[in-house]
Design an enzyme around this catalytic site. Structure first.
Site, PDB file in Angstrom:
ATOM      1  N   HIS A  18       7.750   2.320  44.854  1.00 17.30           N
ATOM      2  CA  HIS A  18       7.031   2.922  45.988  1.00 17.30           C
ATOM      3  C   HIS A  18       7.586   2.301  47.273  1.00 17.30           C
ATOM      4  CE1 HIS A  18       3.478   3.552  48.601  1.00 17.30           C
ATOM      5  NE2 HIS A  18       3.113   4.487  47.757  1.00 17.30           N
TER       6      HIS A  18
ATOM      7  N   ASP B 287       4.423  -4.836  40.936  1.00 18.53           N
ATOM      8  CA  ASP B 287       3.524  -3.931  41.643  1.00 18.53           C
ATOM      9  C   ASP B 287       2.675  -3.220  40.593  1.00 18.53           C
ATOM     10  OD1 ASP B 287       2.370  -1.656  42.707  1.00 18.53           O
ATOM     11  OD2 ASP B 287       4.081  -1.142  43.970  1.00 18.53           O
TER      12      ASP B 287
ATOM     13  N   GLN C 182      -0.225   1.251  39.988  1.00 21.98           N
ATOM     14  CA  GLN C 182      -0.472   2.391  39.091  1.00 21.98           C
ATOM     15  C   GLN C 182      -0.795   1.947  37.673  1.00 21.98           C
ATOM     16  OE1 GLN C 182      -0.736   5.528  39.930  1.00 21.98           O
ATOM     17  NE2 GLN C 182      -0.095   5.283  42.045  1.00 21.98           N
TER      18      GLN C 182
ATOM     19  N   LYS D 123      -7.318   2.480  43.598  1.00 25.35           N
ATOM     20  CA  LYS D 123      -6.696   3.186  42.459  1.00 25.35           C
ATOM     21  C   LYS D 123      -7.338   2.749  41.144  1.00 25.35           C
ATOM     22  CE  LYS D 123      -2.315   3.510  44.929  1.00 25.35           C
ATOM     23  NZ  LYS D 123      -2.194   4.917  45.321  1.00 25.35           N
TER      24      LYS D 123
ATOM     25  N   CYS E 264       5.892   8.815  48.551  1.00 25.36           N
ATOM     26  CA  CYS E 264       6.294   7.482  49.027  1.00 25.36           C
ATOM     27  C   CYS E 264       7.266   6.830  48.047  1.00 25.36           C
ATOM     28  CB  CYS E 264       5.081   6.572  49.243  1.00 25.36           C
ATOM     29  SG  CYS E 264       3.931   7.205  50.449  1.00 25.36           S
TER      30      CYS E 264
HETATM   31  N1  PLP Z   1       2.760   0.854  44.740  1.00 26.66           N
HETATM   32  C1  PLP Z   1       2.582   1.954  44.007  1.00 26.66           C
HETATM   33  C2  PLP Z   1       3.291   2.080  42.696  1.00 26.66           C
HETATM   34  C3  PLP Z   1       1.737   2.963  44.456  1.00 26.66           C
HETATM   35  O1  PLP Z   1       1.563   4.071  43.731  1.00 26.66           O
HETATM   36  C4  PLP Z   1       1.079   2.802  45.696  1.00 26.66           C
HETATM   37  C5  PLP Z   1       0.217   3.868  46.236  1.00 26.66           C
HETATM   38  O2  PLP Z   1       0.335   5.027  45.879  1.00 26.66           O
HETATM   39  C6  PLP Z   1       1.282   1.624  46.416  1.00 26.66           C
HETATM   40  C7  PLP Z   1       2.133   0.669  45.906  1.00 26.66           C
HETATM   41  C8  PLP Z   1       0.607   1.380  47.723  1.00 26.66           C
HETATM   42  O3  PLP Z   1      -0.754   1.240  47.511  1.00 26.66           O
HETATM   43  P1  PLP Z   1      -1.737   1.087  48.774  1.00 26.66           P
HETATM   44  O4  PLP Z   1      -1.443   2.246  49.681  1.00 26.66           O
HETATM   45  O5  PLP Z   1      -3.098   1.160  48.152  1.00 26.66           O
HETATM   46  O6  PLP Z   1      -1.454  -0.214  49.412  1.00 26.66           O
END
Ligand code: PLP
Length: 468
Positions: A187, A264, A267, A290, A428
């Site tokens: 992401h 990370d 998900q 999430k 993203c």
């Molecule tokens: N990393 C992953 C794999 C994501 O899917 C997302 C959000 O869709 C993020 C990071 C960023 O999350 P946040 O916007 O809640 O900080």
């Protein structure tokens, strides 16, 4: 002192039952489509001839023993609303999950009966709020398999957690000629913070390539690792391809070169059990929203020996011991990294979400979601011109697809008219889409409360769009 029981706290407190008695707050009042007709300018997707879903009826129903999605659905009020005259089918869980009433009520109960700032032991309620906040920290530690609540830093979400690591750990540990290996499927929030700090420290961000199936190319990864590698940044599950990389093995390999690994988990956490100590991850980040919790709250896990050495990245209240114009002394971690008033109600909501989610058999939930994904893959294969991106061997129930003859935004718009929420765009994760020569795609992302009937509705709507 006892911590107020937030499951009962709101009872009898005026206004803490969702919307009850508060003018204008009755759920759905004034929300178009709740209940009633779609706006006049919007064609009704259900005006098309009724279509009976073909193949899916013949598919085996995903109902492994030990978990029924109905048990989760009945707790989530929003799943019972309508959108554009149709029952809502929420397939945008990758963007955010819907909240069980236990979370909604905990927030109302906190603000209705327990609101206070924390860590200022001036009065009973401050002490109670502090205890709830720290109970949330302990719950997150338990949820992630961390050794201690002190290994958990509260943040706004995954993005903030990664920026914190980049700015605090990265600034102190990266220098000219160092490599940060970042998986191509990341992401943007696991790419851009590294680019920013690499620019400042004159380190390099090096992408780890993907295989045609959308898995991380493990041979290429092994070749990229070197004594220059300081950090490997990898998702525990991709938000666009669904890929679940072999994070434990990748971490073990990185450690042989002395590199740290940031995982990370944005998900992953809502889909399968996580154990940061088993993974041997140095950092692990996730977002509460999430994971059925409110927005604006998330957590960063860091190994205690790393956390101890981390410098403040923001200054302010709560992170100091004493302040003087000649000398300021600091609080210990994790408070050192939590400047200012945190999202106290968010932590209360996160605690309620963890209590709710972990009340289900997690392995059974994961097995159900895998069965539902297989069902969805087979059902989507009956839609002419539909192609699902990514076919990694291990994956979560994220189905990103293209549909011949339609741009993804048009597909999402069509589905929305049937009350079906999917996301369209670059998610993203532009490098992951570019790997497939795409700039945009539609994505259906499933959660424990989704059903095969909802998958049938998605497939029926898409087939109708294709004239099938
Ligand atoms: N990393 C992953 C794999 C994501 O899917 C997302 C959000 O869709 C993020 C990071 C960023 O999350 P946040 O916007 O809640 O900080």
């Amino acid at each position: 002192m006892t911590i107020p029981d937030l499951t009962t706290l709101g009872r009898g407190v005026p206004g803490t039952t969702l919307g009850a008695g508060v003018p204008g707050t009755t759920l759905g009042a004034g929300v178009p489509g709740l209940p009633g007709a779609a706006p006049a300018d919007m064609p009704r997707a259900d005006a098309a001839p009724a279509v009976t879903t073909p193949a899916p009826a013949a598919l085996p129903q995903p109902q492994p023993p030990g978990f029924s999605p109905e048990a989760a659905r009945q707790d989530v009020p929003i799943l019972h609303r309508t959108v554009n005259g149709h029952p809502l089918v929420w397939l945008d869980n990758g963007a955010t999950t819907q909240k069980p009433r236990q979370v909604i009520e905990a927030l109302g109960a906190f603000y209705g009966a327990a609101n206070s700032n924390i860590h200022r032991g001036a009065h009973t309620m401050a002490r109670e709020a502090t205890q709830m906040y720290e109970a949330g920290r302990a719950a997150v530690a338990g949820f992630l398999g961390a050794g201690s609540p002190d290994d958990i830093v509260f943040v706004r979400g995954t993005t903030e957690a990664i920026n914190l690591v980049a700015q605090s750990w990265g600034r102190a540990n990266l220098g000219p000629g160092d490599d940060i290996l970042v998986a191509t499927l990341e992401h943007h929030s696991d790419i851009v913070p590294w680019q920013l700090i690499a620019k400042e420290t004159r380190a390099r961000v090096v992408p780890i390539p993907l295989t045609p199936e959308g898995a991380i190319d493990q041979d290429a990864y092994a070749d990229l690792l070197s004594s220059r590698t300081q950090l490997v940044a990898v998702s525990h599950a991709s938000n666009v391809l669904g890929t679940v990389p072999p994070v434990k093995e990748m971490t073990a390999l990185a450690h042989r070169y002395g590199a740290k690994v940031l995982v990370d988990g944005a998900q992953a956490v809502a889909h399968f059990p996580v154990d940061v100590q088993d993974l041997d991850a140095d950092f692990y980040a996730f977002s509460g929203h999430k994971l059925f919790a409110p927005t604006g709250i998330g957590a960063l896990y860091a190994k205690p020996e790393i956390l101890q050495g981390m410098r403040p990245w923001q200054g302010g209240g709560n992170m100091i011991d004493s302040v003087d114009f000649t000398r300021t002394t600091f609080a210990p971690v994790p408070h050192l990294l939590e400047a200012g008033t945190g999202h106290i109600a968010g932590v209360v909501g996160l605690l309620a979400a963890l209590n709710w989610f972990t009340s289900f058999d997690r392995d059974a939930v994961a097995a159900y979601e895998t069965a539902l994904m297989t069902y969805a893959q087979q059902a989507l294969a009956t839609v002419p011109g539909l192609e699902v991106l990514g076919a990694a061997p291990e994956r979560i129930a994220v189905l990103t697809f293209t549909l011949a003859g339609h741009d993804p935004a048009g597909v999402a718009d069509w589905l929305d008219r049937d009350g079906i929420a999917v996301r369209a765009g670059h998610h993203c994760a532009q490098p992951a889409l570019a790997h497939y020569g795409l700039e945009s795609a539609a994505r259906a992302s499933l959660a424990l409360y989704n059903t095969s009937e909802e998958v049938d509705l998605l497939v029926a709507s898409l087939r109708r769009l294709q004239g099938a």
